[in-house]
Scaffold this motif. Structure first.
Motif, PDB file in Angstrom:
ATOM      1  N   ALA A  57      12.695   4.982   5.590  1.00 55.34           N
ATOM      2  CA  ALA A  57      12.648   4.971   7.035  1.00 55.34           C
ATOM      3  C   ALA A  57      11.195   5.132   7.464  1.00 55.34           C
ATOM      4  O   ALA A  57      10.579   6.157   7.172  1.00 55.34           O
ATOM      5  N   ASP A  58      10.660   4.101   8.094  1.00 49.54           N
ATOM      6  CA  ASP A  58       9.269   4.134   8.549  1.00 49.54           C
ATOM      7  C   ASP A  58       9.155   3.232   9.767  1.00 49.54           C
ATOM      8  O   ASP A  58       9.655   2.101   9.753  1.00 49.54           O
ATOM      9  N   ALA A  59       8.522   3.713  10.822  1.00 50.91           N
ATOM     10  CA  ALA A  59       8.383   2.938  12.047  1.00 50.91           C
ATOM     11  C   ALA A  59       7.425   1.765  11.885  1.00 50.91           C
ATOM     12  O   ALA A  59       7.518   0.774  12.597  1.00 50.91           O
ATOM     13  N   ASP A  60       6.523   1.836  10.935  1.00 48.70           N
ATOM     14  CA  ASP A  60       5.490   0.823  10.729  1.00 48.70           C
ATOM     15  C   ASP A  60       6.016  -0.285   9.818  1.00 48.70           C
ATOM     16  O   ASP A  60       6.259  -0.057   8.625  1.00 48.70           O
ATOM     17  N   ALA A  61       6.174  -1.485  10.371  1.00 49.84           N
ATOM     18  CA  ALA A  61       6.692  -2.614   9.597  1.00 49.84           C
ATOM     19  C   ALA A  61       5.787  -2.934   8.409  1.00 49.84           C
ATOM     20  O   ALA A  61       6.274  -3.280   7.325  1.00 49.84           O
ATOM     21  N   ASP A  62       4.477  -2.815   8.589  1.00 43.63           N
ATOM     22  CA  ASP A  62       3.551  -3.076   7.484  1.00 43.63           C
ATOM     23  C   ASP A  62       3.757  -2.065   6.354  1.00 43.63           C
ATOM     24  O   ASP A  62       3.704  -2.415   5.173  1.00 43.63           O
ATOM     25  N   ALA A  63       3.999  -0.811   6.708  1.00 38.62           N
ATOM     26  CA  ALA A  63       4.238   0.221   5.696  1.00 38.62           C
ATOM     27  C   ALA A  63       5.533  -0.060   4.935  1.00 38.62           C
ATOM     28  O   ALA A  63       5.595   0.117   3.717  1.00 38.62           O
ATOM     29  N   ARG A  64       6.567  -0.512   5.656  1.00 36.22           N
ATOM     30  CA  ARG A  64       7.831  -0.855   4.991  1.00 36.22           C
ATOM     31  C   ARG A  64       7.634  -2.024   4.030  1.00 36.22           C
ATOM     32  O   ARG A  64       8.136  -2.006   2.907  1.00 36.22           O
ATOM     33  N   ASP A  65       6.887  -3.029   4.470  1.00 38.81           N
ATOM     34  CA  ASP A  65       6.615  -4.189   3.608  1.00 38.81           C
ATOM     35  C   ASP A  65       5.796  -3.782   2.386  1.00 38.81           C
ATOM     36  O   ASP A  65       6.055  -4.250   1.274  1.00 38.81           O
ATOM     37  N   MET A  66       4.803  -2.913   2.596  1.00 44.18           N
ATOM     38  CA  MET A  66       3.962  -2.469   1.495  1.00 44.18           C
ATOM     39  C   MET A  66       4.797  -1.676   0.483  1.00 44.18           C
ATOM     40  O   MET A  66       4.638  -1.843  -0.729  1.00 44.18           O
ATOM     41  N   LEU A  67       5.702  -0.849   0.961  1.00 43.13           N
ATOM     42  CA  LEU A  67       6.572  -0.089   0.069  1.00 43.13           C
ATOM     43  C   LEU A  67       7.471  -1.031  -0.727  1.00 43.13           C
ATOM     44  O   LEU A  67       7.643  -0.873  -1.931  1.00 43.13           O
ATOM     45  N   ARG A  68       8.042  -2.014  -0.052  1.00 35.81           N
ATOM     46  CA  ARG A  68       8.906  -2.987  -0.737  1.00 35.81           C
ATOM     47  C   ARG A  68       8.112  -3.698  -1.840  1.00 35.81           C
ATOM     48  O   ARG A  68       8.567  -3.817  -2.980  1.00 35.81           O
ATOM     49  N   ASP A  69       6.907  -4.156  -1.516  1.00 37.83           N
ATOM     50  CA  ASP A  69       6.066  -4.847  -2.495  1.00 37.83           C
ATOM     51  C   ASP A  69       5.691  -3.924  -3.653  1.00 37.83           C
ATOM     52  O   ASP A  69       5.679  -4.334  -4.810  1.00 37.83           O
ATOM     53  N   ALA A  70       5.381  -2.661  -3.345  1.00 45.59           N
ATOM     54  CA  ALA A  70       5.011  -1.701  -4.387  1.00 45.59           C
ATOM     55  C   ALA A  70       6.195  -1.428  -5.306  1.00 45.59           C
ATOM     56  O   ALA A  70       6.034  -1.317  -6.526  1.00 45.59           O
ATOM     57  N   LEU A  71       7.397  -1.333  -4.749  1.00 46.74           N
ATOM     58  CA  LEU A  71       8.593  -1.129  -5.575  1.00 46.74           C
ATOM     59  C   LEU A  71       8.818  -2.313  -6.504  1.00 46.74           C
ATOM     60  O   LEU A  71       9.111  -2.146  -7.687  1.00 46.74           O
ATOM     61  N   LEU A  72       8.659  -3.513  -5.975  1.00 45.50           N
ATOM     62  CA  LEU A  72       8.834  -4.701  -6.807  1.00 45.50           C
ATOM     63  C   LEU A  72       7.767  -4.774  -7.884  1.00 45.50           C
ATOM     64  O   LEU A  72       8.041  -5.165  -9.020  1.00 45.50           O
ATOM     65  N   GLU A  73       6.556  -4.400  -7.536  1.00 47.02           N
ATOM     66  CA  GLU A  73       5.445  -4.402  -8.488  1.00 47.02           C
ATOM     67  C   GLU A  73       5.639  -3.319  -9.552  1.00 47.02           C
ATOM     68  O   GLU A  73       5.351  -3.523 -10.721  1.00 47.02           O
TER      69      GLU A  73
END
Length: 138
Positions: free
Chosen positions: A1-17
């Protein structure tokens, strides 16, 4: 849960990485988190989370993430789910408040993508591989 869409995208990318494919669900507010956790009675595909990450600055309430943590930990159906709070620059009083609300841990938010990937590798190795979680979680 994060209000910042960029932070959510970065987390998703980091998890995949860091861990490969995973079933990551994101929300941008306390209200959306509550709606997700309550589930849609008509949608049987909404899985309960194995782990909840919440940004300390989540909007929709006077105390942001702390209200959400308290609500999760006071709900018998959700209280066993590990809750991790992320904070950009945690202050001592804030750290105490996060743990008093019932969070399992507080982690400072990394500022670079590489630091986030490194954190996610350690984080997922602990929470999703090493830690023994209750059977009804995950």
């Amino acid at each position: 849960a994060d209000a910042d869409a960029d932070a959510r995208d970065m987390l998703r990318d980091a998890l995949l990485e860091g861990t490969g494919p995973c079933d990551l669900r994101t929300v941008s507010s306390v209200r959306e988190l509550e709606e997700y956790l309550e589930g849609d009675p008509e949608e049987v595909t909404t899985p309960p989370p194995a782990l909840i990450l919440i940004d300390i600055d989540l909007p929709d309430s006077t105390t942001g993430a702390l209200d959400a943590v308290r609500a999760i930990k006071s709900n018998p159906d959700l209280r066993r789910i590990p809750v991790v709070v992320l904070a950009r620059h945690p202050e001592p009083g804030q750290v105490d408040a996060v743990y008093d609300a019932g969070a399992n841990t507080l982690i400072p938010k990394p500022v670079t993508f590489l630091a986030l990937v490194k954190l996610i590798k350690v984080f997922t190795a602990y929470w999703l591989e090493a830690a023994a979680l209750p059977q009804d979680v995950g």
